[in-house]
Scaffold this active site. Structure first.
Site, PDB file in Angstrom:
ATOM      1  N   CYS A 108      38.931  -1.506   1.175  1.00 36.58           N
ATOM      2  CA  CYS A 108      37.860  -2.479   1.041  1.00 36.58           C
ATOM      3  C   CYS A 108      37.550  -3.005  -0.491  1.00 36.58           C
ATOM      4  CB  CYS A 108      36.467  -2.477   1.819  1.00 36.58           C
ATOM      5  SG  CYS A 108      36.535  -2.012   3.428  1.00 36.58           S
ATOM      6  N   HIS A 243      31.330  -6.526  -1.689  1.00 38.92           N
ATOM      7  CA  HIS A 243      32.031  -6.406  -0.350  1.00 38.92           C
ATOM      8  C   HIS A 243      31.293  -6.496   0.711  1.00 38.92           C
ATOM      9  CE1 HIS A 243      34.167  -4.634   2.947  1.00 38.92           C
ATOM     10  NE2 HIS A 243      33.652  -3.616   2.916  1.00 38.92           N
ATOM     11  N   ASN A 274      32.731  -7.418   8.684  1.00 37.16           N
ATOM     12  CA  ASN A 274      33.135  -6.885   7.796  1.00 37.16           C
ATOM     13  C   ASN A 274      34.818  -6.937   7.581  1.00 37.16           C
ATOM     14  OD1 ASN A 274      34.481  -4.848   5.988  1.00 37.16           O
ATOM     15  ND2 ASN A 274      32.926  -3.407   6.293  1.00 37.16           N
TER      16      ASN A 274
END
Length: 318
Positions: A108, A243, A274
């Site tokens: 990520c 993020h 996500n």
């Protein structure tokens, strides 16, 4: 950064669609993650297909042809075909057939790592234009029965990074904490699965509480360091684009960061879930589309995830 593009899957899945037949509820998912809906890639929306779509849109926004791209960097952790890397095929699809091409696996944090690498390459004169793409099909990586399936999703975001007359990307502040690598990791290796095929297919697992505590401590400090490294004050930051890990992490980190009142904070996770390495470019694109971030604004990007890897920089919105 001179152009941005995004690709979001056609299929939108709401919480009610996923919690049916489980002990979870729509309210539980919203309270714990912030996610209301997310995109799930169809069979034809592969890593290379989504990345190529986003990359093409970024090049169009930048006003450059494929021949002008010298390097294609693809940040991804979910390409199930380990070899070859996805980047060469994506470069070929886009017509950037003279470009160097490679994948970045920093999970990520991959997109922020890629910004740092692209910035360094351009500043060194090694290349002129880099096409940086963050793309993930996280629905391939998590168990469909566990809570991770309620959080993770699919998508792609891309940016063209090239030379300019003034600083448009601040220094990257980055690092990794390998001592905590097991907090976000696959439950088994492919070798384990090969030798013991009776065990479950290896999927990514996460120690949610530990990651939450680590993130709300790490992200604000990392963001402050990136702003300071760029020679800016926090008051000059016009957008915060972390993020999109979890809405609670985003909100808590924003509170601790010391942003000026009214500074837009990216919350694309509500409608996109996500999307790992794709989340930062998708979130920045969403802020621009909504009129909450404007060309030339300083935006603070902070990526963090498995590894545990982390990276941040201040950039001017393209």
């Amino acid at each position: 950064m001179i152009g941005i593009g995004a690709y979001r899957p056609r299929t939108i899945v709401c919480n009610d669609d996923l919690v049916r037949g489980t002990t979870y509820t729509d309210d539980w998912v919203r309270r714990r993650t912030g996610v209301v809906r997310r995109g799930h890639a169809a069979a034809d929306e592969t890593i290379t297909e989504m990345a190529s779509r986003a990359g093409s849109r970024a090049m169009a926004a930048a006003g450059i042809s494929a021949d002008a791209v010298d390097m294609v960097l693809v940040a991804s952790m979910s390409d199930l075909r380990q070899t070859p890397a996805a980047a060469p095929e994506i470069a070929f699809r886009l017509g950037a057939r003279r470009a160097a091409a490679l994948d970045i696996d920093a999970a990520c944090a991959g997109f922020s790592y890629g910004v740092g690498m692209a910035d360094a390459l351009v500043r060194a004169g090694t290349v002129r234009h880099v096409l940086l793409i963050g793309v993930d099909r996280m629905t391939d990586m998590v168990s469909r029965e566990g809570s991770a399936a309620l959080l993770f999703a699919d998508g792609a975001g891309a940016m063209v990074i090239g030379p300019g007359d003034t600083m448009g990307i601040g220094p990257t502040v980055w690092g990794a904490d390998g001592a905590r690598r097991e907090l976000i990791a696959h439950g088994a290796s492919w070798r384990d699965y090969r030798d013991r095929p009776e065990q479950p297919w290896p999927t990514m697992q996460m120690a949610g509480r530990e990651v939450f505590r680590w993130a709300i401590d790490t992200v604000p400090e990392l963001g402050r360091r990136a702003v300071e490294a760029a020679g800016l004050e926090m008051a000059q930051v016009r957008a915060f684009v972390p993020h999109q890990a979890n809405l609670r992490i985003i909100e808590r980190a924003a509170e601790r960061l010391g942003l000026s009142a009214g500074t837009p904070v990216a919350d694309d996770i509500i409608n996109a879930g996500n999307t790992s390495a794709a989340s930062i470019p998708l979130a920045l694109e969403q802020l621009r589309q909504a009129g909450r971030a404007h060309r030339g604004d300083w935006a603070l990007l902070v990526g963090f995830g498995a590894g545990l890897a982390y990276a941040a920089q201040v950039v001017q919105v393209p």
